[in-house]
Design an enzyme around this catalytic site. Structure first.
Site, PDB file in Angstrom:
ATOM      1  N   TRP A  97       1.198  -1.534  -5.379  1.00 14.78           N
ATOM      2  CA  TRP A  97       1.574  -1.995  -4.037  1.00 14.78           C
ATOM      3  C   TRP A  97       0.844  -1.175  -2.974  1.00 14.78           C
ATOM      4  CZ3 TRP A  97       3.736   0.254   0.291  1.00 14.78           C
ATOM      5  CH2 TRP A  97       4.185  -0.633   1.278  1.00 14.78           C
ATOM      6  N   HIS A  98       0.630   0.090  -3.291  1.00 12.35           N
ATOM      7  CA  HIS A  98       0.017   0.971  -2.295  1.00 12.35           C
ATOM      8  C   HIS A  98      -1.474   0.726  -2.105  1.00 12.35           C
ATOM      9  CE1 HIS A  98       3.801   3.155  -2.585  1.00 12.35           C
ATOM     10  NE2 HIS A  98       3.486   3.678  -1.417  1.00 12.35           N
ATOM     11  N   GLY A  99      -2.108   0.081  -3.047  1.00  4.98           N
ATOM     12  CA  GLY A  99      -3.524  -0.197  -2.845  1.00  4.98           C
ATOM     13  C   GLY A  99      -4.151  -0.790  -4.077  1.00  4.98           C
TER      14      GLY A  99
END
Lengths: 430, 473
Positions: free
Chosen positions: B321-323
């Protein structure tokens, strides 16, 4: 909420919006042009945001306040290195290259790109700043970059080839204050090269069509004099005069006598280091002598637009300027893309074109008495082409003046390429 | 548009609040919606279509779920919602990543699409999915008005940088909210704290971290050992202060108009374990994965093998989700390993102080994984931290930055703890009993937001450097 309301009202006072920042010594952002394309991709609104913040009516005092606030973040050590996480390439023997000369270059002058690269060049000022609190001075370091050096020499060589038979080409490479004022031990500890050796290496890559000017030695011989400001990376007019004598020596002409010129002194002067370092820097002043031949000049604010032609002075009298005014701008009306000085006291038809950075401003001011016509382009801002200028004005000498910290970057050679190579030659083969 | 900009503060927010409080109550949602759409469009209006389209899909699927009698159909619409929204997210955020990996293994495709990540897509996608899932579960009623759902998904307070606000948190407030003077004061105060935290502390930490750890620059290789350690320390401070500041501002702005968003941070650097850290860090994301992934998978009430699987799935997704880069996935799995370690080996037997040190060390190295998407740089920094630095052990630049920012660093340490909150409460308690304390409390309450705003504005005016790390998510 009251603060926000007040801030909103102040922000709407468009007539109070500044256009320059004295503290940061720069022109502030202008309002962007609207196009459907830049609106849809968000560029327009992003630039509006930048313009709004950059020209906010009380921005200058806010910036000063922020600078003061930052001084509370810590302790200022006696010696400091700002932005110095860089390494210098090893200086090879003179004349030795690692790459073949490039035969393909960028040619088209793309205005926004030029501006961006010009700003990147300006960043070099703090990309390696050594601070000595005891001396009350800061020093701009120079890091040797092999590839960038070769690229710079290539452009100068190509310029000389293009101009062969039309004009003589000179290269004047200047040391930064660190190169002259710091001793070799300190430079070695900081991991940066001896600038004399670096300049010699630059020159060793230039071919015989380029006359190289040894300004380092004459500056070094006078290092006890007021050659560089304590609070700025620039040099004084006196230093520029010494470099000019070196140029005259190379060209084989007699330099004008500095002693005979009327001197104006502008003080106090606080340079750009003051906005980066938080120590008490020794006080500075700008001494500017007016050449005997003339003090009149003309310059273009935008050299692609003849309607921006203005008249000015080689040495502007800034004795009544604000305390915060950038008094280094007294020389040749500051950084202008294109300017011209006609000296009626010389009638031999001599002319030169100085391709310069900001160090060239006092340099041009001391050259006035040696030529009938001096044309100047600032390689960061001009849209002119070198060959066109030489042809149009019958220029005899082309003088490339650059300080090492700019010359040693790829940005410099790319910007110079925009001037040297014609659009028709796009695709290589100069 | 970012919250920490003069154009937002003095033009957008000032005018928005003025108009909002001037118009009749009936039109306040219209003002909020129009403001939110302008805010979102500021970075380029083309992605507004995506936000409105995703909201339209979620609005339709939620109504279909609510009106369907058959469980099969309800599930079908839920799956459709997830396919549409996660599909859009996948295309815009992960397609390039998948193609690059596919290309590395199979040599095709030849060209890797370069797709610009629409701002806030990760946040509003999760908000809309949580909304439809909650309707599916029967926990909330579907919103009959598309415009009200669009207001929820586009609300500028939290649309582009979180927290991930659940629809059920604000469902009633969308229709009716009456902010009191206390709410407005609290909102302004909280917003001012967030703005100063971002503009003064986070940006200053970022400047130090970026100077010492210039990503993509050759000078990263020539940094010293102490430079790497100091740079990562400031990065750790930056990322917390930055992100929590945005949550502070979102909560504050919401409160000014009567929304009460849940807290997103609870002093995570005071954690005594990694599990504790994740209960305190980005709470809205952790609780999303807990409620919509971890528990549906069986949570901890299952076999040990399934529990381990669940943990790895959740933390794989959290990282992702963060990247769209392997380092984020590695970062997520790194925490999974420590969570399993705590569950099966440590089992709560670590003394509190040791647990705190252990948590900080694990989180610190986690940020190294998080910061460098390029594995060559990541390896270089990790090696450099343990003595294999290109620039030697230390240097003048590191010494200069350390000394010039030593008080900032100490202040940031304190800002990461609840000391300020406790002092504020102590003063408040004293003010109940003592007139002098009451006067001091009154004065500090009155001037604190003003001073913080002025300091923040000065910092914003003087800084062109104003990134927000979490925009990329």
């Amino acid at each position: 909420m009251a603060v926000m309301g007040l801030g909103c009202i102040i922000g709407l006072l468009f007539f109070l919006r500044p256009t320059v920042s004295e503290f940061e010594n720069r022109t502030l952002t202008t309002y962007p042009d609207f196009t459907i394309g830049n609106f849809l991709d968000g560029t327009y609104t992003s630039q509006v945001s930048l313009w709004y913040a950059d020209t906010y009516p009380i921005r200058e005092p806010l910036v000063r306040m922020n600078f003061k606030t930052k001084s509370l973040y810590g302790i200022q050590p006696e010696t400091q290195l700002i932005g110095g996480n860089r390494t210098s390439d090893e200086l090879p023997p003179e004349g030795e290259r690692t790459t073949e000369p490039k035969r393909e270059h960028s040619h088209d002058v793309d205005e926004p790109d030029v501006r961006i690269r010009a700003e990147e060049i300006e960043d070099q000022i703090v990309n390696g700043l050594y601070v000595d609190a005891a001396a009350g001075s800061a020093y701009t370091l120079y890091y040797f970059d092999q590839g960038a050096t070769e690229a710079y020499a290539d452009v100068i060589n190509d310029a000389a080839s293009q101009l062969k038979g039309k004009a003589e080409v000179y290269s004047v490479l200047l040391p930064t204050n660190a190169g002259i004022l710091l001793d070799d031990d300190t430079l070695a500890k900081l991991g940066v090269p001896n600038q004399k050796q670096a300049i010699d290496y630059f020159y060793s890559l230039m071919n015989d069509d380029v006359y190289t000017v040894d300004a380092f030695d004459v500056l070094y011989d006078h290092r006890d004099e007021y050659l560089y400001f304590h609070s700025d990376h620039h040099w004084t007019q006196l230093a520029a005069y010494y470099a000019y004598t070196a140029f005259c020596n190379t060209k084989g002409i007699e330099p004008a006598s500095y002693d005979k010129w009327e001197e104006l002194v502008f003080e106090p002067y606080t340079g750009e280091y003051a906005s980066f370092v938080d120590i008490e820097l020794a006080p500075d002043y700008v001494a500017a002598r007016i050449p005997q031949g003339t003090n009149d000049m003309e310059y273009w604010v935008n050299d692609a637009d003849d309607s921006t032609l203005m008249e000015g002075n080689v040495i502007s009298d800034l004795r009544d300027a604000d305390e915060d005014a950038n008094k280094y701008n007294c020389f040749v009306c500051g950084n202008r893309p294109f300017s011209h000085i006609h000296n009626p006291a010389v009638t031999d038809g001599s002319s030169c074109l100085v391709v310069k950075d900001s160090f060239g401003n006092p340099f041009v001011s001391v050259m006035v008495d040696s030529y009938e016509d001096i044309y100047t382009i600032d390689f960061r801002f001009t849209t002119k082409k070198l060959v066109d200028l030489v042809d149009e004005y019958g220029i005899q000498d082309v003088i490339f003046e650059n300080v090492l910290m700019f010359a040693g970057t790829y940005d410099a050679s790319e910007l110079l390429s925009d001037i040297v190579y014609s659009d028709e030659s796009a695709g290589g083969g100069e | 548009m970012v919250f920490s900009s003069l154009v937002f503060l003095f033009l957008f927010l000032a005018i928005h609040l003025f108009v909002y409080h001037m118009v009749d109550e009936r039109y306040r949602n219209v003002v909020l919606l129009v403001s939110s759409l302008i805010f979102y469009s500021w970075g380029g209006p083309r992605y507004l279509v995506l936000l409105m389209g995703n909201t339209l899909a979620s609005w339709g699927f939620a109504l279909l779920i609510e009106r369907s009698d058959s469980p099969g159909k309800r599930k079908l619409w839920l799956v459709a919602e997830c396919v549409v929204l996660l599909g859009v997210l996948g295309i815009f955020k992960y397609l390039g990543f998948f193609c690059a990996n596919f290309q590395a293994i199979f040599g095709v495709p030849e060209l890797i699409p370069e797709i610009v990540l629409p701002i806030g897509i990760s946040f509003y996608t999760f908000q809309l999915i949580s909304y439809v899932v909650d309707v599916y579960r029967g926990e909330i009623d579907a919103q009959p008005s598309y415009w009200k759902l669009l207001l929820y998904s586009s609300l500028f307070h939290q649309c582009i940088a979180g927290p991930i606000v659940r629809y059920q948190t604000v469902a009633e407030q969308i229709d009716e909210r009456r902010p009191t003077k206390n709410d407005i004061y609290y909102g302004v105060r909280r917003f001012s704290i967030g703005l100063a935290k971002k503009a003064v502390l986070a940006n200053s930490c970022a400047a130090v971290a970026d100077t010492l750890l210039p990503i993509g620059d050759a000078s990263l290789a020539t940094q010293t050992t102490t430079g790497y350690w100091l740079g990562m320390l400031f990065f750790g401070l930056q990322i917390y202060l930055d992100f929590s500041a945005y949550s502070d501002m979102a909560i504050g702005m919401g409160r000014m108009v009567g929304f009460r968003y849940l807290e997103n941070f609870n002093y995570p650097y005071q954690a005594v374990s990694i599990q504790d850290f994740w209960r305190r860090w980005h709470i809205s994301l952790s609780s999303f994965f807990r409620d919509y992934v971890y528990i549906p998978l069986g949570g901890s009430r299952c076999s040990k093998a399934k529990y381990v699987r669940n943990i790895f799935i959740v933390w794989f997704l959290t990282g992702m989700w963060h990247g769209a880069s392997w380092n984020y996935i590695l970062w997520g799995l790194y925490f999974a390993v420590f969570l399993l370690l705590e569950k099966f080996v440590i089992r709560g037997r670590m003394p509190r102080i040791a647990g705190h040190v252990y948590a900080l060390v694990v989180v610190y190295f986690g940020w190294v994984l998080f910061k460098f998407e390029n594995f060559a740089e990541l390896g270089m920094v990790l090696a450099g931290m343990f003595g294999l630095a290109g620039g030697g052990f230390t240097g003048l630049e590191v010494h200069t930055l350390f000394m010039q920012n030593i008080f900032l660093m100490l202040f940031c340490f304190i800002a990461c703890t609840e000391l300020g909150k406790r002092l504020h409460k102590a003063l408040f308690d004293a003010a109940q009993r003592n007139d002098v304390a009451l006067t001091i409390y009154g004065i500090t309450e009155a001037i604190t937001p003003v001073i913080l705003l002025i300091i923040a504005v000065a910092a914003l005016a003087g800084a062109s450097y104003n990134p927000f790390i979490y925009f990329q998510f």
